[in-house]
Motif scaffolding. Structure first.
Motif, short mmCIF file in Angstrom:
data_model
loop_
_atom_site.label_atom_id
_atom_site.label_comp_id
_atom_site.label_asym_id
_atom_site.label_seq_id
_atom_site.Cartn_x
_atom_site.Cartn_y
_atom_site.Cartn_z
N ALA A 46 0.84 -1.20 0.00
CA ALA A 46 0.00 0.00 0.00
C ALA A 46 0.87 1.25 0.00
O ALA A 46 0.58 2.23 -0.70
N ARG A 47 1.95 1.21 0.74
CA ARG A 47 2.85 2.36 0.81
C ARG A 47 3.65 2.53 -0.48
O ARG A 47 4.17 3.62 -0.75
N LYS A 48 3.74 1.47 -1.26
CA LYS A 48 4.39 1.57 -2.57
C LYS A 48 3.43 2.08 -3.64
O LYS A 48 3.84 2.33 -4.77
N GLY A 49 2.15 2.17 -3.30
CA GLY A 49 1.19 2.79 -4.20
C GLY A 49 0.35 1.87 -5.04
O GLY A 49 -0.30 2.33 -5.99
N VAL A 50 0.30 0.55 -4.73
CA VAL A 50 -0.50 -0.34 -5.55
C VAL A 50 -1.98 0.00 -5.40
O VAL A 50 -2.42 0.55 -4.38
N ASP A 51 -2.75 -0.35 -6.42
CA ASP A 51 -4.18 -0.04 -6.43
C ASP A 51 -5.04 -1.19 -5.91
O ASP A 51 -6.17 -0.98 -5.48
N GLY A 52 -4.51 -2.41 -5.98
CA GLY A 52 -5.25 -3.57 -5.53
C GLY A 52 -4.33 -4.63 -4.96
O GLY A 52 -3.14 -4.71 -5.34
N ILE A 53 -4.86 -5.45 -4.05
CA ILE A 53 -4.12 -6.55 -3.45
C ILE A 53 -4.99 -7.79 -3.51
O ILE A 53 -6.13 -7.78 -3.03
N ILE A 54 -4.48 -8.85 -4.11
CA ILE A 54 -5.20 -10.12 -4.25
C ILE A 54 -4.72 -11.06 -3.15
O ILE A 54 -3.52 -11.26 -2.98
N SER A 55 -5.67 -11.63 -2.39
CA SER A 55 -5.29 -12.36 -1.18
C SER A 55 -6.16 -13.59 -0.96
O SER A 55 -7.36 -13.58 -1.26
N ASN A 56 -5.56 -14.63 -0.37
CA ASN A 56 -6.31 -15.80 0.08
C ASN A 56 -7.06 -15.52 1.38
O ASN A 56 -7.97 -16.27 1.75
N ALA A 57 -6.63 -14.49 2.09
CA ALA A 57 -7.27 -14.08 3.34
C ALA A 57 -7.64 -12.60 3.24
O ALA A 57 -7.13 -11.76 4.00
N PRO A 58 -8.51 -12.24 2.32
CA PRO A 58 -8.77 -10.82 2.04
C PRO A 58 -9.33 -10.05 3.23
O PRO A 58 -9.05 -8.87 3.40
N HIS A 59 -10.12 -10.72 4.06
CA HIS A 59 -10.70 -10.05 5.22
C HIS A 59 -9.62 -9.65 6.22
O HIS A 59 -9.71 -8.59 6.84
N GLU A 60 -8.60 -10.47 6.37
CA GLU A 60 -7.54 -10.18 7.31
C GLU A 60 -6.58 -9.12 6.76
O GLU A 60 -6.12 -8.24 7.48
N VAL A 61 -6.30 -9.21 5.47
CA VAL A 61 -5.47 -8.19 4.83
C VAL A 61 -6.17 -6.83 4.88
O VAL A 61 -5.55 -5.80 5.17
N ALA A 62 -7.48 -6.82 4.62
CA ALA A 62 -8.23 -5.57 4.69
C ALA A 62 -8.19 -4.97 6.09
O ALA A 62 -8.07 -3.75 6.26
N ALA A 63 -8.24 -5.82 7.11
CA ALA A 63 -8.17 -5.33 8.48
C ALA A 63 -6.82 -4.71 8.77
O ALA A 63 -6.73 -3.66 9.43
N ALA A 64 -5.74 -5.34 8.28
CA ALA A 64 -4.40 -4.78 8.48
C ALA A 64 -4.25 -3.44 7.78
O ALA A 64 -3.67 -2.49 8.33
N LEU A 65 -4.78 -3.33 6.57
CA LEU A 65 -4.71 -2.06 5.84
C LEU A 65 -5.52 -0.98 6.52
O LEU A 65 -5.10 0.18 6.61
N ALA A 66 -6.69 -1.35 7.03
CA ALA A 66 -7.54 -0.37 7.72
C ALA A 66 -6.87 0.12 8.99
O ALA A 66 -6.91 1.31 9.31
N GLU A 67 -6.23 -0.79 9.71
CA GLU A 67 -5.53 -0.40 10.93
C GLU A 67 -4.39 0.56 10.61
O GLU A 67 -4.20 1.58 11.29
N ASP A 68 -3.64 0.24 9.55
CA ASP A 68 -2.53 1.11 9.18
C ASP A 68 -3.03 2.48 8.74
O ASP A 68 -2.44 3.51 9.08
N ALA A 69 -4.13 2.49 7.99
CA ALA A 69 -4.71 3.76 7.55
C ALA A 69 -5.18 4.58 8.75
O ALA A 69 -5.02 5.80 8.79
N ASP A 70 -5.77 3.91 9.74
CA ASP A 70 -6.22 4.61 10.94
C ASP A 70 -5.05 5.21 11.70
O ASP A 70 -5.11 6.32 12.21
N ASP A 71 -3.95 4.44 11.78
CA ASP A 71 -2.75 4.95 12.46
C ASP A 71 -2.25 6.21 11.77
O ASP A 71 -1.95 7.22 12.41
N ASP A 72 -2.14 6.14 10.44
CA ASP A 72 -1.65 7.29 9.68
C ASP A 72 -2.57 8.49 9.83
O ASP A 72 -2.13 9.62 10.01
N ALA A 73 -3.87 8.22 9.74
CA ALA A 73 -4.83 9.31 9.83
C ALA A 73 -4.79 9.94 11.21
O ALA A 73 -4.89 11.16 11.35
#
Length: 323
Positions: free
Chosen positions: A277-304
């Motif tokens: 995400a910090r490298k600027g990709v537009d999408g992430i394909i995952s076998n555990a998309p719900h968990e990856v989404a949670a990690a991204l949301a947490e990181d976004a919340d920290d930054d915000a």
């Protein structure tokens, strides 16, 4: 799989801020304003063959589970049976994800193209994963498309091994059209067709120039312009992604006049997802998309939170004055 643990960044700064603000208040100094955190943009998270971390891949159960977990984009692979039917299956053989070896022991190597649709629909595509999925079937493309639509999900559709199935691009587009997936509502924001095969992707673009397409791979920056003629996305393995390469992709426009996009695969680790995400990709394909989404949301919340708490000069002055 290792998912990024809950971050201590926000809680640490909250603790520091509360202490600092309390101290300032006791001295009669007005507290600096704390602004509401604003979420920074995050990549779209796409369920790889549904959500294989919770259900057998490329089955209706897998996309249903993804829907229940709030996964809006799912990815799947399309192949063709011996009698010309389109099915959803990743491997070009049936052995890994069905009971074909037990049911048809004398038909090795169990290629998809060596079996009729009726034979494939007799296979158990769930027991290998867990007993509770016993009896899950290999879906036809038609049934899969209808279920994705019913779930109000969006679809990243891979033309799998098109060299094995001459003419499959036209057949896939016909099925998409028949099931309503080529109307304006779907084409404008709910469908992307991708492939590792550039010639196959060119064919899709030539047949339906309005459909958004993605090339699976990581061409050199000097080669990207040729792909931009027929692909809207360049979708690499996440291990090959660098920030400079993403910038090279983003510098070009695809066939629809919009900036080329990058969706990286297959990412099951939260730290890796945050790095991408910090490298600027537009999408992430995952076998555990719900968990990856949670990690991204947490990181976004920290930054915000850190961006909204106060500006850097205020933070330095506040900390220096208290410590």
């Amino acid at each position: 799989m290792r998912i990024r643990p809950a971050s201590a960044v926000t809680s640490a700064f909250v603790g520091l801020s509360v202490t600092a603000l309390t101290a300032l208040g006791s001295l009669g100094v007005a507290s600096p304003p704390v602004h509401a955190a604003q979420r920074v943009s995050s990549p779209v998270v796409i369920g790889h063959r549904g959500v294989p971390a919770r259900a057998p891949e490329n089955t209706l159960a897998s996309i249903d589970r993804a829907a229940k977990l709030g996964v809006r984009w799912v990815e799947n692979d399309v192949q063709r049976t011996k009698d010309g039917a389109l099915i959803v299956m990743h491997d070009t053989t049936l052995a890994r994800t069905t009971d074909v070896e037990q049911r048809y022991p004398d038909r090795a190597p169990w290629k998809v193209s060596d079996f009729t649709l009726a034979e494939i629909q007799k296979l158990d595509a769930g027991s290998w994963y867990a007993p509770r999925f016993a009896g899950e079937r290999v879906p036809t493309l038609s049934s899969y498309l209808r279920r994705v639509d019913r779930n109000r999900q969006k679809l990243l559709l891979e033309v799998k091994a098109p060299e094995l199935y001459p003419g499959i691009e036209r057949q896939i587009l016909a099925e998409l059209d028949r099931t309503g997936w080529l109307d304006r509502r779907h084409v404008d924001g709910r469908l992307v067709v991708q492939s590792f095969d550039a010639a196959s992707l060119r064919t899709v673009h030539q047949l339906r120039p309005d459909v958004k397409t993605g090339f699976l791979g990581a061409p050199k920056p000097s080669e990207l312009r040729s792909y931009a003629a027929f692909a809207d996305q360049i979708n690499p393995s996440y291990k090959s992604v660098t920030e400079a390469w993403v910038r090279s992709v983003h510098a070009l426009k695809g066939p629809h006049g919009r900036r080329l996009e990058v969706s990286a695969w297959t990412v099951d680790d939260g730290d890796d997802a945050v790095s991408l995400a910090r490298k600027g990709v537009d999408g992430i394909i995952s076998n555990a998309p719900h968990e990856v989404a949670a990690a991204l949301a947490e990181d976004a919340d920290d930054d915000a939170f850190l961006n909204g708490l106060t500006n850097p000069a205020d933070t330095d002055a506040l900390v220096d004055g208290i410590l």
